[in-house]
Write a protein that holds these residues in place. Structure first.
Motif, short mmCIF file in Angstrom:
data_model
loop_
_atom_site.label_atom_id
_atom_site.label_comp_id
_atom_site.label_asym_id
_atom_site.label_seq_id
_atom_site.Cartn_x
_atom_site.Cartn_y
_atom_site.Cartn_z
N ASP A 7 0.89 -1.16 0.00
CA ASP A 7 0.00 0.00 0.00
C ASP A 7 0.92 1.21 0.00
O ASP A 7 1.47 1.58 1.03
N PHE A 8 1.12 1.81 -1.18
CA PHE A 8 2.12 2.85 -1.35
C PHE A 8 1.58 4.22 -0.95
O PHE A 8 0.49 4.60 -1.35
N GLY A 9 2.37 4.93 -0.16
CA GLY A 9 2.06 6.29 0.21
C GLY A 9 3.31 7.15 0.06
O GLY A 9 4.41 6.63 -0.06
N ILE A 10 3.14 8.45 0.09
CA ILE A 10 4.27 9.37 -0.11
C ILE A 10 5.25 9.33 1.07
O ILE A 10 6.45 9.45 0.89
N LYS A 11 4.73 9.14 2.27
CA LYS A 11 5.59 9.13 3.46
C LYS A 11 5.78 7.74 4.05
O LYS A 11 6.82 7.43 4.61
N ARG A 12 4.74 6.91 3.94
CA ARG A 12 4.78 5.56 4.51
C ARG A 12 4.25 4.55 3.51
O ARG A 12 3.37 4.86 2.72
N VAL A 13 4.78 3.35 3.62
CA VAL A 13 4.34 2.24 2.78
C VAL A 13 3.98 1.08 3.69
O VAL A 13 4.78 0.67 4.53
N GLY A 14 2.76 0.58 3.51
CA GLY A 14 2.35 -0.60 4.26
C GLY A 14 2.70 -1.84 3.48
O GLY A 14 2.55 -1.89 2.25
N LEU A 15 3.18 -2.85 4.19
CA LEU A 15 3.54 -4.12 3.56
C LEU A 15 2.77 -5.27 4.21
O LEU A 15 2.55 -5.27 5.43
N ALA A 16 2.39 -6.21 3.39
CA ALA A 16 1.73 -7.44 3.86
C ALA A 16 2.40 -8.60 3.16
O ALA A 16 3.06 -8.43 2.13
N ARG A 17 2.22 -9.78 3.70
CA ARG A 17 2.86 -10.96 3.09
C ARG A 17 1.90 -12.14 3.07
O ARG A 17 0.97 -12.20 3.85
N SER A 18 2.20 -13.06 2.16
CA SER A 18 1.42 -14.28 2.06
C SER A 18 2.29 -15.37 1.43
O SER A 18 3.05 -15.10 0.50
N GLU A 30 9.04 3.70 6.36
CA GLU A 30 8.96 5.15 6.15
C GLU A 30 10.17 5.59 5.34
O GLU A 30 11.22 4.96 5.39
N GLY A 31 10.00 6.69 4.60
CA GLY A 31 11.09 7.17 3.77
C GLY A 31 11.04 8.67 3.59
O GLY A 31 10.13 9.34 4.06
N LYS A 32 12.04 9.15 2.88
CA LYS A 32 12.19 10.60 2.64
C LYS A 32 11.78 10.94 1.21
O LYS A 32 12.49 11.62 0.52
N GLY A 33 10.66 10.43 0.79
CA GLY A 33 10.19 10.70 -0.55
C GLY A 33 9.96 9.42 -1.34
O GLY A 33 10.30 8.33 -0.91
N VAL A 34 9.39 9.60 -2.52
CA VAL A 34 8.97 8.48 -3.34
C VAL A 34 10.13 7.55 -3.69
O VAL A 34 10.06 6.34 -3.52
N TRP A 35 11.24 8.10 -4.16
CA TRP A 35 12.31 7.24 -4.67
C TRP A 35 13.08 6.57 -3.54
O TRP A 35 13.59 5.46 -3.70
N ASP A 36 13.13 7.19 -2.38
CA ASP A 36 13.71 6.54 -1.21
C ASP A 36 12.85 5.33 -0.83
O ASP A 36 13.38 4.25 -0.53
N LEU A 37 11.54 5.50 -0.87
CA LEU A 37 10.65 4.39 -0.56
C LEU A 37 10.75 3.27 -1.60
O LEU A 37 10.68 2.10 -1.26
N VAL A 38 10.94 3.63 -2.86
CA VAL A 38 11.11 2.62 -3.90
C VAL A 38 12.34 1.75 -3.59
O VAL A 38 12.28 0.52 -3.69
N GLU A 39 13.43 2.37 -3.19
CA GLU A 39 14.64 1.62 -2.84
C GLU A 39 14.38 0.70 -1.66
O GLU A 39 14.85 -0.45 -1.63
N LYS A 40 13.64 1.17 -0.68
CA LYS A 40 13.32 0.34 0.49
C LYS A 40 12.42 -0.82 0.11
O LYS A 40 12.58 -1.93 0.63
#
Length: 123
Positions: A7-18, A30-40
């Motif tokens: 669940d992608f957001g600008i500041k936080r991204v939620g992750l789930a697994r199955s 959490e990240g410092k922007g979109v591309w930081d979150l993409v790397e994470k």
């Protein structure tokens, strides 16, 4: 097969697994922007076979589509899923589970779980 729900957001991204038919909330990054979150996301996705990313409507949807394109270029197996009502459904689930208001504010992982579960149910 191992699935990662996002669940992608600008500041936080939620992750789930199955690893089967049931999705479960996993974590929030959490990240410092979109591309930081993409790397994470890339680093978290290493152990998964498929990544399911919820795509909203509107401006945020355009941003998420750019993220999907970038992750596909990195060689990740990405599936797009509709995220309509995932946040509302996650909030209802969290109330039903009796989670505190403080915990319910961080519903991103539960939203990711809703997105991934809906995807798995259609497979």
């Amino acid at each position: 097969m191992k699935y990662l729900g996002v669940d992608f957001g600008i500041k936080r991204v939620g992750l789930a697994r199955s690893e089967g038919d049931l999705a479960s909330p996993w974590k929030i990054i959490e990240g410092k922007g979109v591309w930081d979150l993409v790397e994470k996301i890339k680093s978290e996705a290493e152990e998964f076979d498929n990544i399911v990313i919820g795509v909203p409507e509107g401006r945020m949807g355009e941003t998420v589509k750019k993220v999907v394109k970038k992750l596909k270029k990195e060689g990740l197996n990405i599936e797009e899923a509709d995220e309509t009502l995932s946040t509302q459904n996650a909030a209802k689930l969290m109330v039903d589970l009796g989670l505190s208001k403080k915990k319910r504010r961080e519903n991103d992982a539960y939203s990711a779980s809703e997105i991934l579960q809906n995807y798995l149910d259609t497979k």
